[in-house]
Design an enzyme around this catalytic site. Structure first.
Site, PDB file in Angstrom:
ATOM      1  N   GLN A  96     -11.943 -10.132  -5.718  1.00  0.00           N
ATOM      2  CA  GLN A  96     -10.512  -9.876  -5.813  1.00  0.00           C
ATOM      3  C   GLN A  96      -9.763 -11.207  -5.860  1.00  0.00           C
ATOM      4  OE1 GLN A  96      -7.718  -8.543  -2.668  1.00  0.00           O
ATOM      5  NE2 GLN A  96      -7.535  -6.667  -3.874  1.00  0.00           N
ATOM      6  N   TYR A 188       2.119  -8.709  -2.585  1.00  0.00           N
ATOM      7  CA  TYR A 188       1.783 -10.083  -2.943  1.00  0.00           C
ATOM      8  C   TYR A 188       2.367 -10.441  -4.317  1.00  0.00           C
ATOM      9  CZ  TYR A 188      -1.066  -9.641   1.211  1.00  0.00           C
ATOM     10  OH  TYR A 188      -1.465  -9.420   2.511  1.00  0.00           O
ATOM     11  N   ARG A 235      -5.645  -3.861  -9.002  1.00  0.00           N
ATOM     12  CA  ARG A 235      -5.238  -3.030  -7.861  1.00  0.00           C
ATOM     13  C   ARG A 235      -3.725  -2.904  -7.818  1.00  0.00           C
ATOM     14  NH1 ARG A 235      -6.518  -3.026  -1.289  1.00  0.00           N
ATOM     15  NH2 ARG A 235      -7.253  -0.897  -1.343  1.00  0.00           N
ATOM     16  N   GLY A 324     -12.323   2.043   3.298  1.00  0.00           N
ATOM     17  CA  GLY A 324     -12.103   0.709   3.835  1.00  0.00           C
ATOM     18  C   GLY A 324     -12.650   0.496   5.225  1.00  0.00           C
ATOM     19  N   ARG A 325     -11.839   0.813   6.242  1.00  0.00           N
ATOM     20  CA  ARG A 325     -12.233   0.533   7.626  1.00  0.00           C
ATOM     21  C   ARG A 325     -13.574   1.138   8.028  1.00  0.00           C
ATOM     22  NH1 ARG A 325      -6.727   1.418   7.667  1.00  0.00           N
ATOM     23  NH2 ARG A 325      -5.453  -0.408   8.194  1.00  0.00           N
TER      24      ARG A 325
END
Length: 366
Positions: A96, A188, A235, A324-325
Site C-alpha cells: 500500500q 490522507y 483503496r 482486519g483486526r
C-alpha cells in the site's frame, strides 16, 4: 464462496480472504522493514491476498512514528525480505502506497517544515503517533499529538508528488511485491483532494468534482503506466469521515471515482467501510451502483463476519473480503473461519510499536 480460489487479473489467490492494511509501527531505523515484519506477514500468508501496512512514498508522506518507507534502496532491500517470506509461505502480497498529506507533524517532515495538503486546513482533534523519546519502537513510548498546521501545495509541486508515487510503485515491484494499492482513503492526501470539505482550491485541482478527482486520476494513470494496470489497486472510503475529511455528496463523488478508475482499468477497488460503533452504513443500493460502474474486482473491508462475507459474495457486490483486526490475533484466520473455530481477541494496547509481543506471538492452531 469465501474459501474458493480467485483470479485477480491472472494472479491466482488461494481464497477470497484479504488481510487489509494495518499500521503496526514496528519498522526499523529510517523506515526499513525488519526481519520481525517478515515473520509477521509470513505467518498470515494463508490469506488469499495480503495488502501491506501503509508505506510512505517519501519523507514528506510520513505521518506516524516507526512506519515503513518505499522510497530508498534500503527500503527495497528490507521489503524484499518480507515479500520473499510471504511467497515462500505460498502467499501473495501488494504494497500500500501512502502519502498522509496534512496528517503529519513538523518533527517528521523534511527540515521540520509544515505538512502539505490541497488546502491549508487543519483537522482539529486529529492526532498523529510520535516517538517522543527518539529511541525506536522497542524502547520508546509513543504519544498521540495534534497534527501540525499544513500548508497548501503549489501547482508546480503536484507533479513531483505524482513522480514520488511512480518511483514508489517501481520500488515495490523491485522489492518483489505482486502489485501496489494506492491509499486514497481515510483522510490522507488523495482523499483530501477528493473530499469537498478538505479541498477548497480554486484551480484545476479543486472546485468541481471533476477537478477534485484529477489528482486521483493522474496518480492512478501514471502508476498504471509504470507497472501495469493489472498490478494496481485503489483503496477508497466513501462514507468514512476519518482524519476530518468529509464530502458534501459522498455517493455522487465516489460513484464518479469508480467510473474514473474503471476507465483507467485498475485491477481492483478496495472499499473501506466505516467500522466504528454507530458508523454510517453503506447502503446496498450504493454497493450495487458501484458494481454497475466499476467492472473489476471489488474488495470490501470493515467489521465483516463469516456470515456477512458470504452474503456479500453471494449477492455479487463483492469479490473479496478483508478481515482486519481478526488477522492481528489470528495468523491462521482462514483456517479458523473455515472450521468455525473461536477467534483470539487482539490486545489493543500492543497495536502500535513495541516488539514481538502482541505482534508475532499469537499462535496458530495448525
Amino acid at each position: 464462496m469465501l474459501f474458493e480460489r480467485y483470479s485477480l487479473n491472472g494472479l491466482s489467490l488461494s481464497n477470497r480472504i484479504v488481510m487489509p492494511p494495518m499500521t503496526r509501527s514496528r519498522s526499523g531505523a529510517n523506515g526499513v522493514a525488519t526481519d520481525l515484519m517478515a515473520k509477521y506477514y509470513a505467518q498470515r500468508a494463508s490469506a488469499g491476498l495480503i495488502i501491506s501496512e501503509g508505506t510512505q512514498i517519501s519523507q514528506q508522506g510520513q505521518g506516524y512514528a516507526w512506519t515503513p518507507g518505499i522510497y530508498k534502496s534500503e527500503h527495497v532491500i528490507g521489503w524484499k525480505k518480507v515479500t520473499d517470506a510471504v511467497h515462500m509461505a505460498g502467499g501473495k502480497i501488494f504494497a500500500q502506497l501512502w502519502h498522509v498529506g496534512r496528517v503529519s507533524h513538523t518533527t517528521l517532515q523534511p527540515n521540520n517544515s509544515a505538512p502539505v495538503s490541497p488546502s491549508a486546513l487543519q483537522a482539529k482533534g486529529v492526532k498523529v503517533f510520535l516517538d517522543v523519546e527518539g529511541r525506536g519502537p522497542e524502547h520508546s513510548i509513543g504519544e498521540m499529538v495534534q497534527h501540525s498546521q499544513p500548508r497548501a501545495l503549489t501547482l508546480d509541486e503536484i507533479p513531483d508528488i505524482v513522480n514520488d508515487y511512480i518511483q514508489a510503485a517501481n520500488n515495490a515491484i523491485a522489492a518483489g511485491f505482486d502489485g501496489v494499492e494506492l491509499h486514497a482513503a481515510n483522510g490522507y492526501l488523495i482523499n483530501q483532494f477528493i473530499d469537498s470539505q478538505a479541498n477548497l482550491r480554486d484551480d484545476e485541482y479543486g472546485g468541481t468534482l471533476q477537478n477534485r478527482l484529477r489528482f486521483l486520476s493522474e496518480v492512478a494513470m501514471s502508476v498504471a503506466t509504470a507497472i501495469g494496470k493489472d498490478k494496481l489497486g485503489v483503496r477508497l472510503a466513501p462514507l468514512t469521515t476519518l482524519m476530518g475529511s468529509e464530502d458534501d455528496t459522498p455517493e455522487a463523488t465516489y460513484l464518479a471515482a469508480a467510473s474514473v478508475l474503471n476507465d483507467i482499468g485498475v485491477a481492483y477497488i478496495h472499499i473501506a467501510e466505516a467500522d466504528w460503533e454507530d458508523a454510517p452504513v453503506m447502503p446496498i443500493t450504493f454497493k450495487e451502483a458501484f458494481r454497475i460502474l466499476y467492472h473489476g474486482t471489488l474488495i470490501y473491508s470493515g467489521k465483516y463476519t463469516l456470515e456477512r462475507a458470504e452474503e456479500a459474495l453471494t449477492k455479487g457486490w463483492a469479490d473479496l473480503i478483508g478481515f482486519g483486526r481478526p488477522f492481528i490475533a489470528n495468523p491462521d484466520l482462514p483456517y479458523r473461519l473455515a472450521n468455525r473455530l473461536e477467534l483470539n481477541p487482539p490486545i489493543k494496547e500492543k497495536f502500535f510499536g513495541g516488539n514481538e509481543d502482541g505482534y508475532t506471538d499469537y499462535l496458530a492452531i495448525k
